[in-house]
Design a protein around this motif. Structure first.
Motif, PDB file in Angstrom:
ATOM      1  N   ASN A 131       0.861  -1.185   0.000  1.00  0.00           N
ATOM      2  CA  ASN A 131       0.000   0.000   0.000  1.00  0.00           C
ATOM      3  C   ASN A 131       0.894   1.230   0.000  1.00  0.00           C
ATOM      4  O   ASN A 131       1.787   1.349   0.834  1.00  0.00           O
ATOM      5  CB  ASN A 131      -0.918   0.021   1.214  1.00  0.00           C
ATOM      6  CG  ASN A 131      -1.932  -1.099   1.170  1.00  0.00           C
ATOM      7  OD1 ASN A 131      -2.420  -1.463   0.113  1.00  0.00           O
ATOM      8  ND2 ASN A 131      -2.244  -1.663   2.311  1.00  0.00           N
ATOM      9  N   ILE A 132       0.629   2.142  -0.935  1.00  0.00           N
ATOM     10  CA  ILE A 132       1.425   3.363  -1.067  1.00  0.00           C
ATOM     11  C   ILE A 132       0.524   4.546  -0.742  1.00  0.00           C
ATOM     12  O   ILE A 132      -0.524   4.722  -1.359  1.00  0.00           O
ATOM     13  CB  ILE A 132       1.987   3.500  -2.498  1.00  0.00           C
ATOM     14  CG1 ILE A 132       2.775   2.244  -2.874  1.00  0.00           C
ATOM     15  CG2 ILE A 132       2.851   4.749  -2.611  1.00  0.00           C
ATOM     16  CD1 ILE A 132       3.124   2.165  -4.346  1.00  0.00           C
ATOM     17  N   TYR A 133       0.933   5.342   0.237  1.00  0.00           N
ATOM     18  CA  TYR A 133       0.154   6.493   0.691  1.00  0.00           C
ATOM     19  C   TYR A 133       0.898   7.777   0.336  1.00  0.00           C
ATOM     20  O   TYR A 133       2.116   7.838   0.483  1.00  0.00           O
ATOM     21  CB  TYR A 133      -0.038   6.461   2.208  1.00  0.00           C
ATOM     22  CG  TYR A 133      -0.628   5.190   2.738  1.00  0.00           C
ATOM     23  CD1 TYR A 133      -2.002   5.049   2.872  1.00  0.00           C
ATOM     24  CD2 TYR A 133       0.173   4.118   3.110  1.00  0.00           C
ATOM     25  CE1 TYR A 133      -2.555   3.883   3.369  1.00  0.00           C
ATOM     26  CE2 TYR A 133      -0.366   2.952   3.595  1.00  0.00           C
ATOM     27  CZ  TYR A 133      -1.731   2.831   3.729  1.00  0.00           C
ATOM     28  OH  TYR A 133      -2.270   1.669   4.219  1.00  0.00           O
ATOM     29  N   ASN A 134       0.162   8.801  -0.094  1.00  0.00           N
ATOM     30  CA  ASN A 134       0.745  10.127  -0.300  1.00  0.00           C
ATOM     31  C   ASN A 134       0.288  10.999   0.859  1.00  0.00           C
ATOM     32  O   ASN A 134      -0.828  11.509   0.861  1.00  0.00           O
ATOM     33  CB  ASN A 134       0.322  10.723  -1.632  1.00  0.00           C
ATOM     34  CG  ASN A 134       0.969  12.068  -1.906  1.00  0.00           C
ATOM     35  OD1 ASN A 134       1.644  12.629  -1.045  1.00  0.00           O
ATOM     36  ND2 ASN A 134       0.761  12.583  -3.096  1.00  0.00           N
ATOM     37  N   GLN A 135       1.139  11.188   1.844  1.00  0.00           N
ATOM     38  CA  GLN A 135       0.823  11.984   3.020  1.00  0.00           C
ATOM     39  C   GLN A 135       1.193  13.451   2.834  1.00  0.00           C
ATOM     40  O   GLN A 135       1.031  14.241   3.752  1.00  0.00           O
ATOM     41  CB  GLN A 135       1.559  11.427   4.243  1.00  0.00           C
ATOM     42  CG  GLN A 135       1.182  10.003   4.584  1.00  0.00           C
ATOM     43  CD  GLN A 135      -0.252   9.865   5.036  1.00  0.00           C
ATOM     44  OE1 GLN A 135      -0.769  10.719   5.742  1.00  0.00           O
ATOM     45  NE2 GLN A 135      -0.916   8.809   4.629  1.00  0.00           N
ATOM     46  N   GLY A 136       1.689  13.800   1.658  1.00  0.00           N
ATOM     47  CA  GLY A 136       2.092  15.177   1.396  1.00  0.00           C
ATOM     48  C   GLY A 136       0.928  16.034   0.951  1.00  0.00           C
ATOM     49  O   GLY A 136      -0.236  15.635   1.004  1.00  0.00           O
TER      50      GLY A 136
ATOM     51  N   GLU B 120      -0.079   6.509 -13.154  1.00  0.00           N
ATOM     52  CA  GLU B 120       0.146   7.849 -13.705  1.00  0.00           C
ATOM     53  C   GLU B 120       0.358   8.879 -12.609  1.00  0.00           C
ATOM     54  O   GLU B 120       1.209   9.761 -12.733  1.00  0.00           O
ATOM     55  CB  GLU B 120      -1.050   8.240 -14.578  1.00  0.00           C
ATOM     56  CG  GLU B 120      -0.860   9.530 -15.325  1.00  0.00           C
ATOM     57  CD  GLU B 120      -2.046   9.833 -16.220  1.00  0.00           C
ATOM     58  OE1 GLU B 120      -2.452  11.010 -16.235  1.00  0.00           O
ATOM     59  OE2 GLU B 120      -2.558   8.911 -16.881  1.00  0.00           O
ATOM     60  N   ARG B 121      -0.414   8.766 -11.522  1.00  0.00           N
ATOM     61  CA  ARG B 121      -0.336   9.780 -10.463  1.00  0.00           C
ATOM     62  C   ARG B 121      -0.866   9.237  -9.144  1.00  0.00           C
ATOM     63  O   ARG B 121      -1.614   8.255  -9.113  1.00  0.00           O
ATOM     64  CB  ARG B 121      -1.121  11.022 -10.861  1.00  0.00           C
ATOM     65  CG  ARG B 121      -2.615  10.730 -11.061  1.00  0.00           C
ATOM     66  CD  ARG B 121      -3.406  11.847 -11.672  1.00  0.00           C
ATOM     67  NE  ARG B 121      -3.543  12.926 -10.732  1.00  0.00           N
ATOM     68  CZ  ARG B 121      -3.737  14.186 -11.069  1.00  0.00           C
ATOM     69  NH1 ARG B 121      -3.827  14.517 -12.334  1.00  0.00           N
ATOM     70  NH2 ARG B 121      -3.856  15.119 -10.171  1.00  0.00           N
ATOM     71  N   LEU B 122      -0.475   9.912  -8.072  1.00  0.00           N
ATOM     72  CA  LEU B 122      -0.993   9.634  -6.743  1.00  0.00           C
ATOM     73  C   LEU B 122      -1.265  10.982  -6.098  1.00  0.00           C
ATOM     74  O   LEU B 122      -0.347  11.718  -5.756  1.00  0.00           O
ATOM     75  CB  LEU B 122      -0.001   8.823  -5.905  1.00  0.00           C
ATOM     76  CG  LEU B 122      -0.373   8.549  -4.447  1.00  0.00           C
ATOM     77  CD1 LEU B 122      -1.731   7.860  -4.336  1.00  0.00           C
ATOM     78  CD2 LEU B 122       0.704   7.713  -3.775  1.00  0.00           C
ATOM     79  N   ASP B 123      -2.550  11.312  -5.996  1.00  0.00           N
ATOM     80  CA  ASP B 123      -2.948  12.608  -5.451  1.00  0.00           C
ATOM     81  C   ASP B 123      -2.640  12.705  -3.966  1.00  0.00           C
ATOM     82  O   ASP B 123      -2.499  11.687  -3.274  1.00  0.00           O
ATOM     83  CB  ASP B 123      -4.452  12.843  -5.680  1.00  0.00           C
ATOM     84  CG  ASP B 123      -4.790  12.988  -7.153  1.00  0.00           C
ATOM     85  OD1 ASP B 123      -3.955  13.546  -7.902  1.00  0.00           O
ATOM     86  OD2 ASP B 123      -5.869  12.528  -7.559  1.00  0.00           O
ATOM     87  N   ALA B 124      -2.559  13.924  -3.475  1.00  0.00           N
ATOM     88  CA  ALA B 124      -2.318  14.163  -2.052  1.00  0.00           C
ATOM     89  C   ALA B 124      -3.437  13.518  -1.241  1.00  0.00           C
ATOM     90  O   ALA B 124      -4.612  13.648  -1.561  1.00  0.00           O
ATOM     91  CB  ALA B 124      -2.258  15.661  -1.770  1.00  0.00           C
ATOM     92  N   GLY B 125      -3.064  12.777  -0.214  1.00  0.00           N
ATOM     93  CA  GLY B 125      -4.037  12.079   0.621  1.00  0.00           C
ATOM     94  C   GLY B 125      -4.531  10.780   0.015  1.00  0.00           C
ATOM     95  O   GLY B 125      -5.354  10.094   0.607  1.00  0.00           O
ATOM     96  N   GLY B 126      -4.028  10.408  -1.153  1.00  0.00           N
ATOM     97  CA  GLY B 126      -4.497   9.210  -1.848  1.00  0.00           C
ATOM     98  C   GLY B 126      -3.720   7.962  -1.455  1.00  0.00           C
ATOM     99  O   GLY B 126      -2.715   8.006  -0.758  1.00  0.00           O
TER     100      GLY B 126
END
Length: 195
Positions: A54-59, A90-96
């Protein structure tokens, strides 16, 4: 009198500048990844390893061209049976969050120590690819000889460990049952008096 006001105004402006520069610096993705593996013994005697990342974008901004590579699984020891050990988005949005799972079959018996998965991503403000690492997995005892569990021995161990708690709970349940259930002799006496 104008001198203390201008000093206060200048210190407020400097503080606002420092705060805004701090906020501007933190406007980047912050990638956190968790890798988990579990063993599943098949009836044929083979063993499968289910892996999830699981990859989280906490930024506070989007990460682009996100790719996951998990090369820690040696081809001499494992065969991939479901999915792939690498994946791109393609992308990982903030909080995603992004999730990826795959399954391997073990070919060799022994302890296996897996390395973290590598996640690379791009930030529009930087030319170089950014790299993050997942958590490592706990050691896996692949195809370990597990003795057959005797049910009587298991019951003895559970009773030895939790016997006193089971006794107390049983007594409390019996007491509550006796208090809440109507007595048969009292019920028949009461019904005779009403007639």
């Amino acid at each position: 009198m104008a001198n203390p006001i201008s000093k206060s105004l200048l210190s407020v402006l400097i503080a606002l500048f420092l705060i805004s520069s701090t906020l501007a610096i933190s406007d980047v993705p912050f990638i956190v990844a968790h890798k988990k593996a579990s063993l599943k013994r098949l009836k044929s005697g083979a063993e499968r390893v289910s892996v999830s990342v699981n990859i989280y974008n906490q930024g506070s901004s989007t990460a682009y061209d996100v790719s996951l590579t998990d090369d820690s699984w040696s081809k001499d020891v494992f065969d991939v049976v479901n999915g792939n050990v690498s994946k791109s988005w393609e992308r990982l949005d903030a909080g995603g969050i992004l999730s990826h799972t795959y399954e391997l079959e073990a070919k060799v018996q022994g302890m296996f120590y897996g390395a973290p998965a590598v996640i690379s991503f791009r930030i529009p403000t930087k030319a170089a690819l950014q790299v993050a690492y997942s958590t490592p997995i706990l050691p896996l005892d692949i195809l370990a000889e597990k003795p057959a569990e005797n049910k009587v021995e298991l019951a003895k161990r559970l009773l030895a460990k939790y016997g006193s708690q089971i006794s107390v709970i049983s007594i409390v349940v019996l007491f509550v049952y006796l208090l809440t259930s109507p007595s048969k002799s009292g019920a028949t006496k009461g019904s005779k008096k009403r007639r």
